[in-house]
Scaffold this active site. Structure first.
Site, short mmCIF file in Angstrom:
data_model
loop_
_atom_site.label_atom_id
_atom_site.label_comp_id
_atom_site.label_asym_id
_atom_site.label_seq_id
_atom_site.Cartn_x
_atom_site.Cartn_y
_atom_site.Cartn_z
N LYS A 52 17.14 -20.16 -1.87
CA LYS A 52 17.51 -19.98 -0.58
C LYS A 52 16.85 -20.71 0.55
CE LYS A 52 18.64 -15.75 2.49
NZ LYS A 52 18.67 -14.37 2.63
N SER A 127 22.88 -12.04 3.85
CA SER A 127 22.63 -13.48 4.25
C SER A 127 22.47 -14.58 3.11
CB SER A 127 21.48 -13.45 5.00
OG SER A 127 20.27 -13.25 4.57
N SER A 151 20.79 -8.23 1.72
CA SER A 151 21.17 -9.90 1.78
C SER A 151 21.24 -10.64 0.25
CB SER A 151 20.24 -10.71 2.55
OG SER A 151 20.59 -10.42 3.90
N1 GLN Z 1 22.91 -8.17 7.10
C1 GLN Z 1 21.66 -7.54 7.43
C2 GLN Z 1 21.08 -8.35 8.75
O1 GLN Z 1 21.86 -9.01 9.46
C3 GLN Z 1 20.53 -7.63 6.22
C4 GLN Z 1 20.23 -9.06 6.37
C5 GLN Z 1 19.11 -9.25 5.26
O2 GLN Z 1 18.89 -8.63 4.20
N2 GLN Z 1 18.48 -10.49 5.22
O3 GLN Z 1 20.07 -8.11 9.36
#
Ligand code: GLN
Length: 446
Positions: A52, A127, A151
């Site tokens: 990532k 994400s 995410s």
């Molecule tokens: N979707 C969540 C956010 O927007 C989690 C993101 C994540 O786990 N990095 O913060």
């Protein structure tokens, strides 16, 4: 050969899926050759992996999908990247994500939209959308993601692959571009549970560069996949099969519980009464931490620098106005507000108190049960563009994953059926540092 296969597959499908932001073919091939000559052995030796793009890689551009880092070449490797090199995996490139890991669909990337390999009109989740899509479509067998509020698990669920968020502290965060430091964890995304366990084994461990990494002994997670779940006590939170969760998702979880019952496990309904405050608590805390963590992107130290600034303050302002996308700005504003004097007690402090209650809910349940099981997400993958203009609906997507980060416990998503032609995920949550049981149950079900 594996590296060849990987680049061939990427050339064939990445034009459609758009999982990779940066490829590092020359280096990867060089590494593969050196490895071959070295005669090294090991279960992960020579396996291609995608990382990532919020995990820093020396000599490979690392952007966190933000324009503010569009030209950022890190001068060191993250601890997990060093550990992977020791294990013999070969990094083929960097994977798309929501900018600074803020989002649930990878639509917040400032570079490109990754598509769900099962249906190119749908999001891959986020994400870590690039990390999940790349594994699902066979570009790489392994990838790393990061999980602050879901995410890793949510995109794994949307793409029909296996994704684990380890216990907070299990994996070093050194070299992970910080979003919300009290929640962030790096974890493995793979096609099956056994691979996942092997990859986790390679990256765990205490790290002098990360004071939040825990000094717990490494374990053989993969060596414990016995298939035996006889006598296992499963808790199913009623909040996880309640309002907002689609009927098909509920049915798929009930079917999975039947399979585990057939293997000798038992399950009962329990309650995590404070989980309904999870989303609100998370967005206050995560945004507060983000507003502080992202202060370092000032146009001086890293990446993008705005032109034609009149003075230093103007340089900061212009750089950040031009370099950050809308969602990142939204979080910085929310976090700065929540932390400002006069509001701190009402928002940040209150959210910390509720976090403690959420954590206690989990501890109470784990006194009588071995794992908690529910869906990973309330619905299957939605369409690209469908909810991107509605942040609150987007945030609600994380309702089942967020409490796990707030409590700091480990959670995995494994594929469990389909709805609307799209994969669904079963979430298995364990006690602190009990990834072993989580994997054993996931493997028995799989
Ligand atoms: N979707 C969540 C956010 O927007 C989690 C993101 C994540 O786990 N990095 O913060």
């Amino acid at each position: 050969d594996l590296v060849d296969e990987s680049f061939k597959r990427i050339a064939a499908v990445d034009g459609d899926v758009q999982a990779f932001l940066t490829l590092d073919e020359e280096n990867a091939r060089k590494q593969a050759e050196e490895l071959q000559k070295s005669g090294k052995t090991g279960i992960l030796n020579g396996v291609p992996i995608g990382v990532k793009d919020n995990i820093v890689t020396k000599g490979i551009r690392t952007t966190a999908a933000s324009q503010i880092l569009h030209n950022f070449d890190p001068i060191y490797d993250a601890t997990v990247v060093n550990k992977l090199r020791e294990a013999g995996t070969i990094t083929v490139g960097k994977l798309n994500m929501d900018e600074f890991a803020m989002g649930s669909s990878t639509e917040n990337s400032s570079y490109q939209k990754t598509r769900n390999p099962w249906n190119l009109d749908r999001v891959p989740g986020g994400s870590s959308g690039g990390s999940a899509a790349a594994v699902a479509v066979g570009e790489v067998p392994f990838s790393l993601g990061s999980d602050t509020g879901g995410s890793i698990r949510q995109p794994a669920s949307f793409c029909g692959v296996v994704g684990l968020k380890p216990t907070y502290g299990r994996v070093s965060r050194f070299g992970l571009i910080a979003f919300a430091s009290s929640l962030d964890q790096i974890g493995p995304i793979t096609r099956n549970v056994e691979d996942n366990a092997h990859l986790l084994e390679a990256i765990v461990g205490v790290d002098p560069h990360d004071s939040t990494s825990a000094n717990v002994p490494g374990e053989s997670f993969a060596g414990n996949l016995t298939g035996d779940v006889k006598g296992l006590r499963i808790a199913v939170p009623k909040e996880y099969l309640g309002e907002g969760v689609s009927e098909e998702v509920k049915q798929s979880v009930l079917a999975a519980l039947k399979v585990l019952e057939g293997l000798g496990a038992t399950w009962e309904e329990v309650s995590l009464p404070h989980s309904k405050y999870g989303v609100a608590t998370y967005y206050l805390l995560a945004s507060s931490e983000a507003s502080s963590n992202l202060a370092r992107f000032d146009g001086i130290r890293y990446g993008y620098r705005a032109e034609n600034a009149e003075n230093l303050i103007d340089l900061y302002k212009k750089t950040r106005a031009e370099g950050f996308g809308d969602e990142v700005k939204r979080r910085i504003m929310l976090g700065t507000f929540a932390l400002s004097s006069g509001y701190y007690d009402a928002y940040y402090k209150k959210a910390q108190q509720v976090r403690t209650l959420i954590k206690k809910d989990f501890e109470d349940v784990f006194e009588s049960y071995d794992v908690i099981i529910g869906p990973t997400t309330p619905t299957p993958a939605f369409k690209i563009g469908e909810i991107i203009d509605d942040p609150l609906t987007m945030y609600a997507n994380d309702i089942l994953t967020i409490p796990v980060n707030l409590a700091g416990v480990p959670g995995i998503s494994v594929p469990c059926g389909f709805s609307d032609g799209m994969p669904l995920g079963l979430q298995i949550i364990g006690r602190h540092f009990d990834e072993k049981t989580v994997y054993r149950v996931a493997h028995a079900y799989e």
